[in-house]
Design a protein around this motif. Structure first.
Motif, PDB file in Angstrom:
ATOM      1  N   ALA A 222      -8.052 -10.390 -34.413  1.00 56.95           N
ATOM      2  CA  ALA A 222      -8.297 -11.787 -34.737  1.00 56.95           C
ATOM      3  C   ALA A 222      -7.652 -12.210 -36.053  1.00 56.95           C
ATOM      4  O   ALA A 222      -7.427 -13.387 -36.296  1.00 56.95           O
ATOM      5  CB  ALA A 222      -9.796 -12.049 -34.776  1.00 56.95           C
TER       6      ALA A 222
ATOM      7  N   ASP B  94     -28.359 -14.707 -37.124  1.00 56.42           N
ATOM      8  CA  ASP B  94     -27.908 -15.527 -36.014  1.00 56.42           C
ATOM      9  C   ASP B  94     -27.471 -16.876 -36.593  1.00 56.42           C
ATOM     10  O   ASP B  94     -28.138 -17.413 -37.478  1.00 56.42           O
ATOM     11  CB  ASP B  94     -29.049 -15.737 -35.019  1.00 56.42           C
ATOM     12  N   VAL B  95     -26.367 -17.416 -36.105  1.00 59.35           N
ATOM     13  CA  VAL B  95     -25.862 -18.690 -36.639  1.00 59.35           C
ATOM     14  C   VAL B  95     -26.910 -19.792 -36.505  1.00 59.35           C
ATOM     15  O   VAL B  95     -27.018 -20.674 -37.358  1.00 59.35           O
ATOM     16  CB  VAL B  95     -24.536 -19.073 -35.928  1.00 59.35           C
TER      17      VAL B  95
ATOM     18  N   ASP C 291     -22.693 -13.560 -39.184  1.00 61.47           N
ATOM     19  CA  ASP C 291     -22.653 -12.847 -37.894  1.00 61.47           C
ATOM     20  C   ASP C 291     -23.913 -11.999 -37.772  1.00 61.47           C
ATOM     21  O   ASP C 291     -24.465 -11.563 -38.786  1.00 61.47           O
ATOM     22  CB  ASP C 291     -21.398 -11.959 -37.783  1.00 61.47           C
TER      23      ASP C 291
ATOM     24  N   HIS D 194     -23.217 -25.185 -32.277  1.00 57.47           N
ATOM     25  CA  HIS D 194     -23.461 -24.584 -33.598  1.00 57.47           C
ATOM     26  C   HIS D 194     -22.532 -25.235 -34.628  1.00 57.47           C
ATOM     27  O   HIS D 194     -22.929 -25.538 -35.741  1.00 57.47           O
ATOM     28  CB  HIS D 194     -23.191 -23.080 -33.575  1.00 57.47           C
TER      29      HIS D 194
ATOM     30  N   SER E 280      -9.292  -6.455 -37.268  1.00 57.66           N
ATOM     31  CA  SER E 280      -9.340  -6.756 -35.830  1.00 57.66           C
ATOM     32  C   SER E 280      -8.146  -7.635 -35.482  1.00 57.66           C
ATOM     33  O   SER E 280      -7.545  -8.245 -36.366  1.00 57.66           O
ATOM     34  CB  SER E 280     -10.641  -7.477 -35.488  1.00 57.66           C
TER      35      SER E 280
ATOM     36  N   MET F 219     -16.902 -17.439 -32.317  1.00 56.27           N
ATOM     37  CA  MET F 219     -18.093 -16.885 -31.662  1.00 56.27           C
ATOM     38  C   MET F 219     -17.838 -16.650 -30.180  1.00 56.27           C
ATOM     39  O   MET F 219     -17.223 -17.490 -29.529  1.00 56.27           O
ATOM     40  CB  MET F 219     -19.255 -17.888 -31.780  1.00 56.27           C
TER      41      MET F 219
ATOM     42  N   PRO G  29     -15.862  -8.128 -36.676  1.00 54.40           N
ATOM     43  CA  PRO G  29     -15.890  -7.241 -37.848  1.00 54.40           C
ATOM     44  C   PRO G  29     -15.172  -7.797 -39.076  1.00 54.40           C
ATOM     45  O   PRO G  29     -15.275  -7.209 -40.144  1.00 54.40           O
ATOM     46  CB  PRO G  29     -15.193  -5.982 -37.340  1.00 54.40           C
TER      47      PRO G  29
HETATM   48  C1  SAM Z   1     -14.848 -12.244 -31.053  1.00 52.75           C
HETATM   49  S1  SAM Z   1     -16.028 -11.706 -32.198  1.00 52.75           S
HETATM   50  C2  SAM Z   1     -15.419 -12.341 -33.696  1.00 52.75           C
HETATM   51  C3  SAM Z   1     -14.247 -11.589 -34.250  1.00 52.75           C
HETATM   52  C4  SAM Z   1     -13.939 -12.027 -35.656  1.00 52.75           C
HETATM   53  N1  SAM Z   1     -13.500 -13.404 -35.696  1.00 52.75           N
HETATM   54  C5  SAM Z   1     -12.944 -11.179 -36.369  1.00 52.75           C
HETATM   55  O1  SAM Z   1     -12.009 -11.749 -36.971  1.00 52.75           O
HETATM   56  O2  SAM Z   1     -13.051  -9.947 -36.388  1.00 52.75           O
HETATM   57  C6  SAM Z   1     -17.380 -12.752 -31.865  1.00 52.75           C
HETATM   58  C7  SAM Z   1     -18.546 -12.558 -32.795  1.00 52.75           C
HETATM   59  O3  SAM Z   1     -19.435 -13.644 -32.633  1.00 52.75           O
HETATM   60  C8  SAM Z   1     -20.718 -13.193 -32.973  1.00 52.75           C
HETATM   61  N2  SAM Z   1     -21.723 -14.165 -32.494  1.00 52.75           N
HETATM   62  C9  SAM Z   1     -21.767 -14.812 -31.303  1.00 52.75           C
HETATM   63  N3  SAM Z   1     -22.828 -15.637 -31.256  1.00 52.75           N
HETATM   64  C10 SAM Z   1     -23.447 -15.527 -32.454  1.00 52.75           C
HETATM   65  C11 SAM Z   1     -24.593 -16.149 -33.017  1.00 52.75           C
HETATM   66  N4  SAM Z   1     -25.302 -17.032 -32.328  1.00 52.75           N
HETATM   67  N5  SAM Z   1     -24.957 -15.802 -34.275  1.00 52.75           N
HETATM   68  C12 SAM Z   1     -24.240 -14.886 -34.984  1.00 52.75           C
HETATM   69  N6  SAM Z   1     -23.148 -14.278 -34.501  1.00 52.75           N
HETATM   70  C13 SAM Z   1     -22.742 -14.589 -33.254  1.00 52.75           C
HETATM   71  C14 SAM Z   1     -20.795 -11.813 -32.327  1.00 52.75           C
HETATM   72  O4  SAM Z   1     -21.773 -11.020 -32.948  1.00 52.75           O
HETATM   73  C15 SAM Z   1     -19.367 -11.306 -32.534  1.00 52.75           C
HETATM   74  O5  SAM Z   1     -19.304 -10.460 -33.642  1.00 52.75           O
END
Ligand code: SAM
Length: 350
Positions: free
Chosen positions: A185, A254-255, A234, A283, A183, A273, A216
């Motif tokens: 990121a 979930d975190v 995640d 978190h 990704s 996140m 991802p």
């Molecule tokens: C922008 S994406 C992250 C991209 C990632 N850093 C990468 O390098 O590919 C944001 C992620 O945060 C996760 N997310 C947001 N809140 C969350 C939570 N409370 N618990 C687990 N995952 C969470 C979402 O499922 C999503 O996959």
């Protein structure tokens, strides 16, 4: 009145007028793709005002030569001699040249910038121990930064920390290789780690990262490539290409449900996140007890939903307050090449 050159990333172009107003900018000239040259009586607002976060990189302009270098005979020699007479006594640690329009497909200015730097280094006769690569600079010592483009040459003295990057224009450009990038990121964390090099040495190999919101897995993949250990969480799955890494522990949850295993300690927390930033930072702070002293936090502040400079300002203030209460010291904030409507914040545990 003093003259300044600032860079505002394209994604914030809708705020440009407001930013320049906050800076009390006069005689504004747009240069290249993302640069603005102006004069102001309030230079301190470039680093200390609600506009500061939108300024990706900046220098005071102490020498400007508006000209068309392509039409100028002997541009390199004239420019090198002039900057030598102007800046030699100020003892820059080195001299770096960037392009005002780095996205230009025209190779002329890339070659010109490189040849100009080559000649200037000869004229200045920097000592043997002078930094060879941009990353070798002392981030607190002044460098002579020059920006070059079809509008001319603009130079000024600033340390990498003052200008907000080791490179002219900001951080090193890290390209994304579409085929093996999980990704966008990935490049974001690579750039964030490069930026952090201005403030502290890299974490040693084997350091343990706790990554919140990893799917991802672009960032996870970058950390693993650097031989770090990663515990990633995640709700969504990670890319299957990451299965091969033994240094990775992935928890699909979930975190808010995550409780570190007995005795677990981390050297760094990375949070990308999505969702409300107040929740995301909460978190992180819940888990800072498990962060080693001196450990770092890299936090993406997503500003989706905040639609004005004051709204973004108060959102960030709230996040900083929550972090500070949890014993995290604010180190820096920047806007990276691959950041969209978001900023990257860096903290250190006292
Ligand atoms: C922008 S994406 C992250 C991209 C990632 N850093 C990468 O390098 O590919 C944001 C992620 O945060 C996760 N997310 C947001 N809140 C969350 C939570 N409370 N618990 C687990 N995952 C969470 C979402 O499922 C999503 O996959």
């Amino acid at each position: 009145m003093s003259a300044h050159l600032i860079r505002i990333s394209e994604v914030f172009s809708s705020y440009t007028r407001e930013i320049l107003e906050i800076l009390a900018a006069e005689k504004v000239k747009r240069l290249g793709s993302e640069y603005y040259l102006f004069q102001t009586e309030h230079a301190e607002r470039i680093t200390n005002s609600p506009a500061a976060r939108f300024i990706r990189w900046h220098i005071p302009v102490e020498h400007s030569w508006p000209c068309n270098p392509e039409k100028m005979d002997g541009f390199i020699e004239k420019a090198a001699q002039t900057i030598y007479y102007k800046f030699e006594s100020l003892n820059p640690q080195t001299m770096l040249v960037g392009q005002l329009d780095p996205s230009s497909t025209k190779r002329y200015y890339k070659a010109l910038a490189s040849n100009f730097r080559g000649r200037a280094l000869q004229v200045f006769e920097f000592p043997e121990r002078a930094p060879k690569a941009a990353e070798d600079q002392n981030s607190s010592r002044k460098t002579l930064f020059c920006m070059l483009g079809k509008e001319g040459l603009f130079c000024g003295m600033a340390s990498p920390k003052e200008s907000n990057g080791f490179y002219p224009g900001g951080t090193k450009y890290i390209s994304q290789n579409a085929e093996d990038t999980i990704s966008r990121a990935g490049a974001k964390v690579a750039e964030a780690l490069h930026y952090l090099g201005m403030f502290r040495p890299d974490l040693p190999e084997g350091s343990h990262w706790l990554e919140l919101g990893a799917s991802p897995g672009g960032m996870t993949s970058e950390l693993l490539k650097r031989n770090y250990r990663v515990t990633a969480i995640d709700r969504a799955p990670l890319d299957a290409r990451l299965n091969a890494y033994k240094a990775l522990t992935f928890l699909r949850d979930d975190v808010s449900e995550f409780i570190p295993p007995r005795g677990a300690r981390y050297d760094a927390i990375l949070s990308d996140m999505n969702g409300p930033p107040r929740q995301a930072i909460a978190h992180v702070t819940r888990l800072t007890d498990f962060l080693n002293p001196g450990g770092i936090v890299i936090f993406t502040l997503k500003t989706t939903g905040a639609e004005s400079i004051p709204e973004i300002d108060s959102l960030e203030k709230e996040v900083l307050e929550i972090a500070e209460k949890a014993g995290l010291t604010f180190v820096a904030r920047t806007h990276l090449t691959y950041n969209r409507q978001e900023f990257t914040l860096f903290f250190e545990k006292a």
